[in-house]
Design a protein around this motif. Structure first.
Motif, PDB file in Angstrom:
ATOM      1  N   ASP A  80       8.953  -1.750  90.627  1.00 21.78           N
ATOM      2  CA  ASP A  80      10.035  -0.905  90.121  1.00 21.78           C
ATOM      3  C   ASP A  80       9.695  -0.377  88.724  1.00 21.78           C
ATOM      4  OD1 ASP A  80      11.634  -1.185  92.373  1.00 21.78           O
ATOM      5  OD2 ASP A  80      12.593  -3.003  91.613  1.00 21.78           O
ATOM      6  N   TYR A 106       4.885   4.422  95.665  1.00 20.61           N
ATOM      7  CA  TYR A 106       5.996   4.491  96.619  1.00 20.61           C
ATOM      8  C   TYR A 106       5.556   3.984  98.001  1.00 20.61           C
ATOM      9  CZ  TYR A 106       9.409   7.153  93.808  1.00 20.61           C
ATOM     10  OH  TYR A 106      10.343   7.550  92.873  1.00 20.61           O
ATOM     11  N   ASN A 146       6.829   0.727 100.695  1.00 20.54           N
ATOM     12  CA  ASN A 146       7.408   1.159 101.975  1.00 20.54           C
ATOM     13  C   ASN A 146       8.494   2.214 101.792  1.00 20.54           C
ATOM     14  OD1 ASN A 146       5.762  -0.544 103.606  1.00 20.54           O
ATOM     15  ND2 ASN A 146       7.096  -2.271 103.101  1.00 20.54           N
ATOM     16  N   LYS A 147       8.436   2.950 100.688  1.00 21.60           N
ATOM     17  CA  LYS A 147       9.339   4.077 100.465  1.00 21.60           C
ATOM     18  C   LYS A 147       8.608   5.345 100.899  1.00 21.60           C
ATOM     19  CE  LYS A 147      12.138   2.000  96.808  1.00 21.60           C
ATOM     20  NZ  LYS A 147      12.741   2.168  95.461  1.00 21.60           N
ATOM     21  N   GLU A 159       9.873   9.023  99.947  1.00 21.21           N
ATOM     22  CA  GLU A 159       9.561   9.373  98.557  1.00 21.21           C
ATOM     23  C   GLU A 159       8.071   9.631  98.385  1.00 21.21           C
ATOM     24  OE1 GLU A 159      11.396   6.888  99.598  1.00 21.21           O
ATOM     25  OE2 GLU A 159      13.235   6.666  98.413  1.00 21.21           O
TER      26      GLU A 159
END
Length: 293
Positions: free
Chosen positions: A54, A81, A85-86, A89
């Motif tokens: 983050d 990202y 696992n985003k 994005e």
């Protein structure tokens, strides 16, 4: 693996930083902005290496805001990202990369990987094809493209991709299995078994047993027994069990038993998942089987 990828992107960004010390004010301001971006990227890499993703995203975003037209910085953030696992994005960053630089090969490669993880298989193949248009020397070794072709239902093209991979490595059981799966989908299991690619020595447990299973020489239980018999250290045993359950799941599906296939794919994707592209393959396949119930 993800850490190495992100570190590589940071390296590519830093080596192109312009020198400081320009005399005029505008140049000095540009240099200050470049220095601030470089500092943000280094800090983002440090945060990523410490497991604080983050914070890494926060710092990478700062770097993007300082130089919004730099495709390399967006590629770096997109890679973070992806490691989280985003995927939406990540794809958005890679979209912007190719808008800024339509010949940025690595952006197409990374977007192809993320599109696969979103189960957008045709889009994944298209991105890999664009990458190979820009990097034709990479075609033989592009096994990710072969897997995307399989899920896109392009089995003949998948066969050709996996046959081409033999120019890179003739000791990879996984390549032979994916070739088998493509042939089985197109021409049936018996023809796939009769035309399995010949493999040398794949020393990974339980790969020789996986090959023998698909060739018709062993039973599914023999694959798991090989893991038990190897007496591996916990981390290596987890990896071996991941691959055992992944390929048992794929085996049972092609044999027509979707219930057993899902049981093994759930173990591979959940209990024994590894941080590797093949871990993502297990998740994608598990989700496809669940959706088909």
């Amino acid at each position: 693996m993800a850490a190495q990828l992100v570190a590589y992107f940071v390296f590519c960004i830093l080596i192109v930083a312009p020198p400081s010390g320009c005399a005029d004010t505008a140049a000095e301001l540009r240099t200050q902005a470049q220095d601030a971006k470089t500092d943000a990227l280094k800090a983002a890499q440090d945060a990523f290496n410490k497991g604080d993703r983050d914070k890494a995203i926060e710092l990478a975003t700062k770097a993007v805001d300082l130089d919004p037209k730099d495709a390399r910085t967006r590629l770096f953030r997109g890679a973070i990202y992806g490691s989280m696992n985003k995927h939406i994005e990540a794809v958005a960053d890679f979209d912007r990369c190719v808008e800024l630089d339509p010949k940025y090969a690595e952006a197409y490669q990374q977007r192809g990987c993320e599109q696969f993880k979103r189960s957008r298989f045709a889009d994944s193949v298209a991105d890999f094809d664009k990458y190979l248009e820009l990097r034709p020397d990479a075609k033989a070794g592009h096994w990710q493209r072969g897997i995307s072709l399989y899920y896109a239902g392009k089995f003949k093209e998948g066969c050709a991709q996996f046959e081409g991979y033999e120019k890179v490595d003739t000791n990879d059981v996984e390549n032979a299995v994916w070739h088998f799966l493509c042939v089985a989908r197109n021409d049936g299991v018996e023809k796939a078994r009769a035309n399995m690619l010949k493999i040398g020595k794949d020393r990974r447990v339980p790969m020789s047993q996986v090959y023998a299973l698909y060739h018709g020489d062993l039973k599914p239980a023999d694959v798991l027994a090989a893991v038990d018999d190897a007496q591996l250290k916990p981390q290596e045993q987890r990896k071996a069990l991941f691959y055992a359950h992944l390929y048992l799941g794929l085996y049972w599906e092609v044999e027509g038993d979707k219930k057993k296939a899902l049981e093994h794919l759930e173990l591979a994707a959940d209990k024994f998942r590894i941080e590797h592209y093949m871990g993502d393959v297990a998740v994608v396949h598990r989700d496809l089987l669940r959706a088909a119930k």
